[in-house]
Design a protein around this motif. Structure first.
Motif, PDB file in Angstrom:
ATOM      1  N   HIS A   1       0.821  -1.218   0.000  1.00 30.92           N
ATOM      2  CA  HIS A   1       0.000   0.000   0.000  1.00 30.92           C
ATOM      3  C   HIS A   1       0.851   1.263   0.000  1.00 30.92           C
ATOM      4  O   HIS A   1       1.992   1.250   0.454  1.00 30.92           O
TER       5      HIS A   1
ATOM      6  N   ASP B   1       6.871   1.737   5.284  1.00 26.57           N
ATOM      7  CA  ASP B   1       5.753   0.831   5.576  1.00 26.57           C
ATOM      8  C   ASP B   1       4.787   0.809   4.384  1.00 26.57           C
ATOM      9  O   ASP B   1       4.136   1.820   4.109  1.00 26.57           O
ATOM     10  N   GLY B   2       4.714  -0.327   3.717  1.00 28.06           N
ATOM     11  CA  GLY B   2       3.841  -0.452   2.544  1.00 28.06           C
ATOM     12  C   GLY B   2       4.569  -0.045   1.268  1.00 28.06           C
ATOM     13  O   GLY B   2       4.695  -0.830   0.322  1.00 28.06           O
TER      14      GLY B   2
ATOM     15  N   GLU C   1      -4.752   0.977   3.386  1.00 27.91           N
ATOM     16  CA  GLU C   1      -4.493  -0.175   4.239  1.00 27.91           C
ATOM     17  C   GLU C   1      -4.606   0.253   5.690  1.00 27.91           C
ATOM     18  O   GLU C   1      -5.114  -0.460   6.529  1.00 27.91           O
ATOM     19  N   GLU C   2      -4.121   1.462   5.975  1.00 27.46           N
ATOM     20  CA  GLU C   2      -3.971   1.905   7.360  1.00 27.46           C
ATOM     21  C   GLU C   2      -5.288   2.308   8.023  1.00 27.46           C
ATOM     22  O   GLU C   2      -5.404   2.264   9.248  1.00 27.46           O
TER      23      GLU C   2
ATOM     24  N   HIS D   1       7.285  -6.562   2.931  1.00 31.89           N
ATOM     25  CA  HIS D   1       6.948  -5.505   3.886  1.00 31.89           C
ATOM     26  C   HIS D   1       8.051  -5.442   4.929  1.00 31.89           C
ATOM     27  O   HIS D   1       8.655  -6.475   5.246  1.00 31.89           O
TER      28      HIS D   1
ATOM     29  N   HIS E   1      -2.104  -6.627   7.520  1.00 24.91           N
ATOM     30  CA  HIS E   1      -1.611  -6.333   6.169  1.00 24.91           C
ATOM     31  C   HIS E   1      -2.713  -6.605   5.154  1.00 24.91           C
ATOM     32  O   HIS E   1      -3.671  -7.316   5.442  1.00 24.91           O
TER      33      HIS E   1
HETATM   34 ZN    ZN Z   1       1.896  -1.617   5.963  1.00 24.61          ZN
END
Ligand code: ZN
Length: 431
Positions: A92, A103-104, A142-143, A207, A378
């Motif tokens: 993401h 992150d992502g 995603e978050e 990831h 995830h």
């Molecule tokens: Zn992530």
């Protein structure tokens, strides 16, 4: 192990890793808050990173589109077959508030580099037929930062979109429905983002680890076995609010002391279990006055583990302890479950190819790589509803995540790209 299938030079891999790192920096500059990284669903920043990702996809010969949920996709069809099912690589591009830059993001960019490395093989009929198409997906949410609901982008792809979500609101009371329209998406067409299981070979994501396990082991990469899911509870302890000076200890029914003992019991029980982690993150005492014995306490519990059965058994052990603690203190307690989801298990075949991929980065005869379960959520949790999923973790020094200090090294990204490309080739050979 099988002999490595990828024939890419160390220079090509190192250049790929440098490109990933430079693009992480470039995407970090697309932010709603100067000096921080903030990119939420259906924002102008979301549109900008989608355009950038699409450019990078086209640069390596992929056909691109933005789907009905604002996910950005690119696809490379193999030369020999049309309408082949696709292996999806990705992650993401949305972030939490004041986020890190990896992150992502790193998973999307590594997916692009894998396609760049494998393009010639997939494109060129002189190689043995490549049995599936390659897609790279950049999930849009995603978050869950903006609407408080995570995995919106991947849920749309999995076809598990819930009509109730349209009425979710952000901090400015903008509904998800209105945000869709303002972004230029049509809520009535959300179903078009959904993919049929027959269209997919699987979903493979790299990831950064959101913990210190790999750093502690001194290893770069790990096979992910499953993505743990939490059960969350709101608990209430009820005692009696009385005068702090006038009430002797033998007459007190102090809800705060009972709840404190409960929080310590959660820690003690979970520490004794290898694969369970419990967190009391909210804790509030009432009436909350300096001179009153607390009569009521409300607190939260987040409980997660690799296996749902283990997690549920631990919840049983916690409730037994709470009965004892509260009984001894003359308190009443109750729990309300506010969230529960099953763990998503990575497919055995996908764990195998990721393991083979990592082994290809290690000297011959090296020990098997680490296998760890993800304690954070995830996109694979949503995708697991329609296809096989697999994940590769990259070392994250100190395990800091959802924070500007989160990091990953270019050297580990290079190893990750090699492992991921090798995993894809192993899967192709397997079919
Ligand atoms: Zn992530």
């Amino acid at each position: 192990m099988a002999s490595p299938l990828l024939d890419a030079s160390p220079d090509a891999i190192a250049a790929a890793a440098r490109r990933v790192m430079a693009r992480c920096d470039e995407l970090a500059r697309v932010t709603a808050t100067p000096g921080e990284i903030e990119r939420v669903y259906l924002s102008p920043e979301h549109a900008r990173v989608n355009r950038l990702a699409a450019e990078w996809m086209r640069e390596i010969g992929m056909r691109t589109w933005q789907d009905a949920a604002g996910n950005q996709l690119g696809r490379l069809d193999p030369a020999q077959t049309r309408e082949a099912p696709a292996l999806m690589l990705g992650s993401h591009l949305d972030t939490v508030l004041d986020a890190g830059r990896f992150d992502g993001i790193v998973g999307v960019l590594m997916g692009l580099e894998v396609v760049r490395l494998l393009r010639r093989r997939a494109d060129d009929a002189s190689f043995s037929p490549f049995p599936f198409a390659l897609e790279v997906v950049a999930f849009s949410d995603e978050e869950g930062t903006r609407f408080g609901k995570a995995l919106l982008g991947s849920s749309a792809v999995a076809g598990t979109w819930d009509e109730d979500w349209w009425d979710l609101v952000d901090a400015d009371d903008v509904t998800l429905r209105r945000a869709f329209l303002e972004f230029g998406l049509d809520p009535a067409r959300i179903g078009e983002a959904a993919r049929h299981p027959d269209e997919l070979v699987g979903y493979l994501e790299a990831h950064i680890e959101q913990g210190p396990e790999l750093d502690r082991r001194g290893e770069s990469l790990a096979v992910v076995s499953s993505i743990a899911s939490a059960r969350r509870f709101q608990l209430e302890v009820e005692g009696e609010a009385r005068h702090a000076g006038g009430t002797p200890y033998d007459m007190r029914r102090d809800a705060l002391l009972g709840a404190s003992e409960a929080a310590l019991a959660v820690e003690r029980i979970c520490r004794a279990e290898h694969h369970i982690i419990g967190t009391v993150g909210q804790f509030e005492a009432f009436p909350g006055a300096v001179n009153v014995v607390p009569g009521e306490v409300r607190f939260s519990l987040d409980l997660r583990g690799e296996f749902d059965g283990e997690r549920d058994r631990v919840w049983g052990a916690i409730t037994n302890d709470l009965d004892m603690i509260m009984g001894r203190r003359g308190l009443r307690w109750r729990a309300r479950e506010v969230h529960s989801a099953p763990a998503a298990h990575c497919a055995p075949l996908f764990q195998d190819i990721v393991r083979e991929g990592i082994l290809a980065t290690l000297p011959p005869g090296a020990d098997d790589p680490a296998v760890i379960f993800s304690r954070a959520g995830h996109d694979g949790m949503a995708l697991g509803a329609i296809t096989d999923i697999g994940m590769l973790f990259l070392r994250n020094p100190d395990g800091v995540s959802h924070h500007p200090d989160e990091s990953v090294s270019s050297a580990d990204v290079a190893l990750g790209i090699r492992a991921l490309a090798e995993a894809v080739l192993q899967l192709a050979a397997d079919r």
